[in-house]
Design an enzyme around this catalytic site. Sequence first.
Site, PDB file in Angstrom:
ATOM      1  CD  GLU A 105      -8.148  -3.442  -0.293  1.00 50.77           C
ATOM      2  OE1 GLU A 105      -6.933  -3.285  -0.521  1.00 50.77           O
ATOM      3  OE2 GLU A 105      -8.562  -4.282   0.526  1.00 50.77           O
TER       4      GLU A 105
ATOM      5  CG  HIS B 110      -7.702  -0.206   2.480  1.00 52.58           C
ATOM      6  ND1 HIS B 110      -8.464  -0.981   3.319  1.00 52.58           N
ATOM      7  CD2 HIS B 110      -6.609  -0.951   2.185  1.00 52.58           C
ATOM      8  CE1 HIS B 110      -7.849  -2.122   3.538  1.00 52.58           C
ATOM      9  NE2 HIS B 110      -6.720  -2.137   2.853  1.00 52.58           N
TER      10      HIS B 110
ATOM     11  CG  HIS C 246      -2.031  -1.036   1.116  1.00 54.16           C
ATOM     12  ND1 HIS C 246      -2.465  -1.582  -0.068  1.00 54.16           N
ATOM     13  CD2 HIS C 246      -2.770  -1.641   2.095  1.00 54.16           C
ATOM     14  CE1 HIS C 246      -3.427  -2.467   0.180  1.00 54.16           C
ATOM     15  NE2 HIS C 246      -3.627  -2.531   1.477  1.00 54.16           N
TER      16      HIS C 246
HETATM   17  C1  BGC Z   1      -4.546  -6.405   2.208  1.00 52.34           C
HETATM   18  C2  BGC Z   1      -4.495  -7.108   3.542  1.00 52.34           C
HETATM   19  C3  BGC Z   1      -4.071  -6.083   4.572  1.00 52.34           C
HETATM   20  C4  BGC Z   1      -5.075  -4.955   4.555  1.00 52.34           C
HETATM   21  C5  BGC Z   1      -4.791  -3.858   5.544  1.00 52.34           C
HETATM   22  C6  BGC Z   1      -5.552  -5.335   2.288  1.00 52.34           C
HETATM   23  O1  BGC Z   1      -5.623  -4.684   1.060  1.00 52.34           O
HETATM   24  O2  BGC Z   1      -4.767  -7.297   1.148  1.00 52.34           O
HETATM   25  O3  BGC Z   1      -3.640  -8.206   3.528  1.00 52.34           O
HETATM   26  O4  BGC Z   1      -4.001  -6.657   5.842  1.00 52.34           O
HETATM   27  O5  BGC Z   1      -5.155  -4.412   3.265  1.00 52.34           O
HETATM   28  O6  BGC Z   1      -3.524  -3.400   5.455  1.00 52.34           O
END
Ligand code: BGC
Length: 338
Positions: free
Chosen positions: A304, A174, A105
């Site tokens: 997402e 998110h 991310h």
């Molecule tokens: C990921 C997860 C992660 C979450 C929060 C998601 O997009 O795929 O593995 O724990 O985001 O960070």
Amino acid sequence: MSISKRRFGFTKDGREVTCFTIDNGKLKAEILDYGVTIKNLFVPDKSGKPVDVVLGYDSIKEYEENDGYLGATIGRVGNRIAKGKFTLNGEDYTLAVNNGPNHLHGGLKGFDKAIWGSEERENSIIFSHLSPDGDEGYPGNLKVTVEVILEENGITLNYSAETDKDTLINLTNHSYFNLNGGGSVLNHTLKLNAEKFNVGDGDCLPTGEIASVFGTVMDFTKERSIGNGVDSDEPCVRLSRGYDSNFILNGEGPAAVLKSERSGIIMTVSTTEPGVQVYSANFLTPRRGKNGADYTYRHALCLETQHFPDSVHHKDWPTCVLKKGERFSSKTTYSFNV
Ligand code: BGC
């Protein structure tokens, strides 16, 4: 339609954070310029009562101190890049590693932690951010905008970006959706326009295999409850303690439909992106949310919309390379009805 703004608070390092409210009399969204974060999204339920369908916090301190990226815009590259390393135009780049051995991310200080510029329009706000060359290890000065539009029945996120040097991009939001306003999300049903998914390993990194959903708990081609499957032995589900996989979208029609019988709310997600990460908040540790709400794992579903995880290492998958002089654009709409 009205747009107003108020001071939300100050970050630890003294930056002022603004909260925008966009209201059309039916839907109301509160958006922070910190991470272009969707803090609240009020949607009428089957009796007309407004339900806040996203998780979030009451203070900037909680946004800064907690993990999980609640409601935030993710960039430069959403999801994982193996070992935080990639090669582009023959040059090797090393990114921040913040999820086991991998980059997740956007790194340690991704777009979710930036305070974005803002410009109000009639029914939208255009947020803009300049990510400098070398930011978290990525090449190129990247100019990125997210326009948040309040539609009659939903919210649209229009992403765009330009760079002065070839780079990578994969933007998403998110938000943690719960169509009852709280509690377990396992009673919601989900339908996905996806017949294939990326098989992941123990670090949730694609192995490269693309598998069929049919005959497995990954099959959401027909509406099914999330609870039915979340504890299964399907390796991708077991390794992630629930759903946390990229589904490959068929391309025509809405990507996902999430429903709660209790509130009667139906959310439809449409996107120009080729994939959607379905994440059942398996790593959401117990914490206090807005208005004293208790959140814990599996209390929400994230949808997402994105390019496939780690696509920089998989030549045959849709590319997340943004070339100098080209413009990246993508659009995702979450619409609501009962
Ligand atoms: C990921 C997860 C992660 C979450 C929060 C998601 O997009 O795929 O593995 O724990 O985001 O960070």
